[in-house]
Design a protein around this motif. Structure first.
Motif, PDB file in Angstrom:
ATOM      1  N   ALA A  77       0.852  -1.196   0.000  1.00  0.00           N
ATOM      2  CA  ALA A  77       0.000   0.000   0.000  1.00  0.00           C
ATOM      3  C   ALA A  77       0.883   1.241   0.000  1.00  0.00           C
ATOM      4  N   GLU A 123      -2.446   5.492   2.516  1.00  0.00           N
ATOM      5  CA  GLU A 123      -3.593   4.893   1.817  1.00  0.00           C
ATOM      6  C   GLU A 123      -4.524   4.186   2.818  1.00  0.00           C
ATOM      7  N   VAL A 140      -7.211   1.128   2.969  1.00  0.00           N
ATOM      8  CA  VAL A 140      -7.499  -0.052   2.128  1.00  0.00           C
ATOM      9  C   VAL A 140      -8.366  -1.064   2.884  1.00  0.00           C
ATOM     10  N   THR A 141      -8.889  -2.040   2.151  1.00  0.00           N
ATOM     11  CA  THR A 141      -9.529  -3.194   2.785  1.00  0.00           C
ATOM     12  C   THR A 141      -8.557  -4.373   2.694  1.00  0.00           C
ATOM     13  N   THR A 143      -8.417  -5.728  -0.818  1.00  0.00           N
ATOM     14  CA  THR A 143      -7.546  -4.987  -1.741  1.00  0.00           C
ATOM     15  C   THR A 143      -6.099  -5.457  -1.588  1.00  0.00           C
ATOM     16  N   LEU A 144      -5.681  -5.626  -0.335  1.00  0.00           N
ATOM     17  CA  LEU A 144      -4.305  -6.080  -0.106  1.00  0.00           C
ATOM     18  C   LEU A 144      -4.103  -7.498  -0.659  1.00  0.00           C
ATOM     19  N   ALA A 186      -5.474  -8.779  -3.252  1.00  0.00           N
ATOM     20  CA  ALA A 186      -5.334  -8.714  -4.716  1.00  0.00           C
ATOM     21  C   ALA A 186      -3.910  -8.295  -5.103  1.00  0.00           C
ATOM     22  N   ARG A 187      -3.210  -7.594  -4.201  1.00  0.00           N
ATOM     23  CA  ARG A 187      -1.847  -7.112  -4.497  1.00  0.00           C
ATOM     24  C   ARG A 187      -0.768  -8.024  -3.905  1.00  0.00           C
TER      25      ARG A 187
END
Ligand code: GLU
Length: 302
Positions: free
Chosen positions: A267, A271, A273-274, A277-278, A280-281
């Motif tokens: 991140a 930022e 984030v959920t 989201t993390l 997915a990265r």
């Protein structure tokens, strides 16, 4: 196939624990695995408020959005499973009557390091055992026959270590961590082990025990710890604070996940984030290999 997070209910989860739990969840979800939570409350004599503490830990994980599959597993309710595994190991076990002091004297281990048990009680005769039993309760050790074991860790690479005759069941009847963790992971179908790297040194002996019990080898990812800015362990004073304090200081869950995510290279600074989201990265190969030096007290604006 499952990943898992297995906190000991000894206190509130601090930022370092929350970050390790997040990595465990990310590693499982990003690899399409289920995610299990196990309460490591086997050492009941030393965990007097285990149930209440665990309830708060589980609540913290839920508030971060680290959802889990299946029921929460409590080690304190699994005696039958440990008895069964212990029976399978019986031919490799022997009673040990040594005190901590005996072992320290026999090994002259430098202060603070883990003593390698020198096998003092391995060859006791029946009369010798009977005489010692009259004086103290034995612990049970496994005869590892001076094995060596190599594990591969996603962050720390290949690690080889000698496996000593470690304790499987303590003299007070409590099963040892190194035993129950291996039995639980195999029984629950866990094939991905993520935890703090303070446990990296335990991994070769656990892998050896899994092999001895005929369990398939799991993968390992030992997360570098969160340390105070001067590199010492987080104490309450300089950052061993938990989710409640961070929320009370005005940070949102998204901002907290953002800070943890930033420390994992997932991140941008500041930022929000959920956890999804993390996930997915998430890239295990890009995780930092060094401890994270930080002061969460400052994040909380104190
Ligand atoms: N219960 C241990 C802890 O809270 C973790 C053990 C493991 O994941 O193997 O640090």
């Amino acid at each position: 196939m499952f990943g898992r997070f297995a906190p000991t209910p000894s206190g509130e989860l601090h930022v370092g624990n929350l970050r390790t739990g997040l990595v465990a969840w990310l590693a499982a979800r990003a690899s399409g695995r289920g995610f299990l939570i196990r309460v490591e409350d086997i050492d009941q004599p030393r965990l007097p408020h285990a149930e209440a503490v665990a309830a708060r830990q589980l609540d913290d994980l839920a508030r971060l959005g680290l959802n889990h599959d299946g029921p929460i597993v409590w080690q304190s309710r699994r005696a039958a499973i440990y008895d069964q595994a212990m029976a399978k190991l019986r031919p490799h076990l022997y009673e040990c009557f040594c005190s901590r002091k005996d072992i320290a004297e026999a090994t002259r281990a430098p202060h603070g390091s883990t003593a390698i048990y020198p096998g003092t009680c391995r060859g006791l005769s029946e009369p010798e055992k009977a005489e010692r039993r009259a004086r103290r309760q034995p612990s049970w050790r496994i005869d590892a026959r001076s094995a060596h074991m190599t594990i591969t860790d996603a962050i720390h690479g290949s690690r080889t270590a000698p496996v000593d005759d470690f304790v499987v069941r303590r003299a007070d009847g409590v099963w040892a961590y190194n035993f129950v963790v291996v039995v639980d992971d195999a029984d629950q179908g866990v094939d991905q082990i993520v935890r703090g790297d303070d446990l990296l040194e335990s991994a070769p002996r656990q892998a050896w025990l899994a092999k001895t019990l005929g369990y398939p080898p799991p993968t390992y990812l030992h997360v570098p710890l969160v340390l105070a800015p001067d590199g010492t362990r987080l104490a309450k004073r300089d950052g061993a604070i938990g989710l409640n304090e961070l929320l009370a200081a005005g940070l949102t869950v998204g901002q907290i996940l953002g800070r943890l995510g930033h420390s994992l290279g997932l991140a941008a600074p500041g930022e929000s984030v959920t956890a999804a989201t993390l996930a997915a990265r998430f890239d295990p190969g890009a995780l930092p290999r060094q401890p994270w030096l930080t002061d969460p007290v400052c994040w909380a604006g104190r």
